[in-house]
Design a protein around this motif. Structure first.
Motif: not given
Length: 293
Positions: A142-169
């Motif tokens: 199952p897939i859930i949209p999440d506007p927080e699924c973006i990552w950056s270290d200050g220099n490099i950034s990109g969209y991401c997809t996160e995996f969850y089990k029992d409410g924990i990433e």
């Protein structure tokens, strides 16, 4: 075999399974147990991708590597003991530079998690990539949209997809620069879910972090990594913990001396700030044990 040995054994087998899986795919693999940083942006290594940052930005480099990297993050110090927040943890990483696609990374991780007997309850995808990436899962999760699924270290950034089990990433796949892959899954969280390993309590979490820092070659001090180590030793003592190591014994003696010094001087300087006490006498007033408050 006691509970501690069982925990290390099951987590170790999981990391070994990941190593074997990577090698079976022809992917170079490295196991790094030190938390020494790979650059000067952090005091300790905080992510498996840290050593590879130059390769993400080098358009001439292509390739794929994997690792298990010992990491240390102090941001969760006040949250430890709840079963989901750690100081030291092992990151299982997969990094591809202009070679592996997002779809291939998804297949890689769903297949590996399947070998462990684990199926994510759901994954999240940034809305901007929902149309492009949803078909890559082929209805398996199952897939859930999440506007927080973006990552950056200050220099490099990109969209991401996160995996969850029992409410924990449990991990995520980042697509840095749109043409690279940066994957990180927490071995300890996977071990808790797959093997039913009990989470560490706050005392054990402190002891583990201290032991790893010492094993990485650091000593207690007043600056940088040494200060962090001293802070953890002090915290362990303050909450009633024990550690069979000379550094702990020395810090307990040091704290006792500082408490005595503070008790002797505080009535002469009742209006002085915590900063003054630290700068003038080396006493961290806010960290003194209750008996010295």
């Amino acid at each position: 075999m006691n509970q501690k040995e069982v925990a290390y054994d099951t987590a170790g087998r999981l990391i070994q399974d990941y190593r074997d899986y990577c090698l079976s795919k022809g992917i170079e693999y490295a196991c790094i147990q030190s938390v020494r940083p790979h650059d000067d942006t952090t005091l300790f290594c905080s992510a498996g991708m840290q050593q590879y940052k130059p390769l993400f930005s080098d358009p001439s480099h292509k390739g794929t590597v994997a690792n298990s990297q010992a990491c240390l993050r102090m941001g969760d110090l006040d949250e430890i003991g709840d079963g989901t927040h750690f100081l030291h943890f092992t990151m299982l990483g997969l990094f591809s530079f202009r070679q592996m696609t997002v779809g291939e990374a998804i297949d890689f991780w769903l297949d590996f998690l399947g070998l462990l007997g684990l199926t994510p309850d759901h994954v999240t995808i940034h809305p901007d990539r929902l149309g492009e990436w949803t078909p890559l899962y082929r209805g398996r999760v199952p897939i859930i949209p999440d506007p927080e699924c973006i990552w950056s270290d200050g220099n490099i950034s990109g969209y991401c997809t996160e995996f969850y089990k029992d409410g924990i990433e449990i991990g995520n796949i980042v697509n840095p620069l749109g043409n690279c892959i940066d994957v990180g899954f927490g071995a300890e969280r996977l071990d808790m879910i797959v093997n039913g390993t009990a989470p560490e309590n706050a005392l054990k979490t402190l002891k583990t972090a201290i032991t790893v820092i010492i094993a990485s070659g650091y000593r207690p001090g007043n600056k940088e990594q040494g200060y962090v180590l001293r802070k953890l030793l002090r915290r362990l003592h303050a909450v009633g913990g024990m550690l069979d190591h000379p550094f702990f014994e020395q810090e307990v003696e040091r704290q006792n001396r500082l408490v005595e010094k503070y008790e002797r001087l505080r009535h002469k300087h009742p209006d002085k700030s915590p900063e003054w006490w630290f700068d003038t006498h080396g006493i961290d007033v806010e960290s003194l044990t209750p008996s010295g408050a």
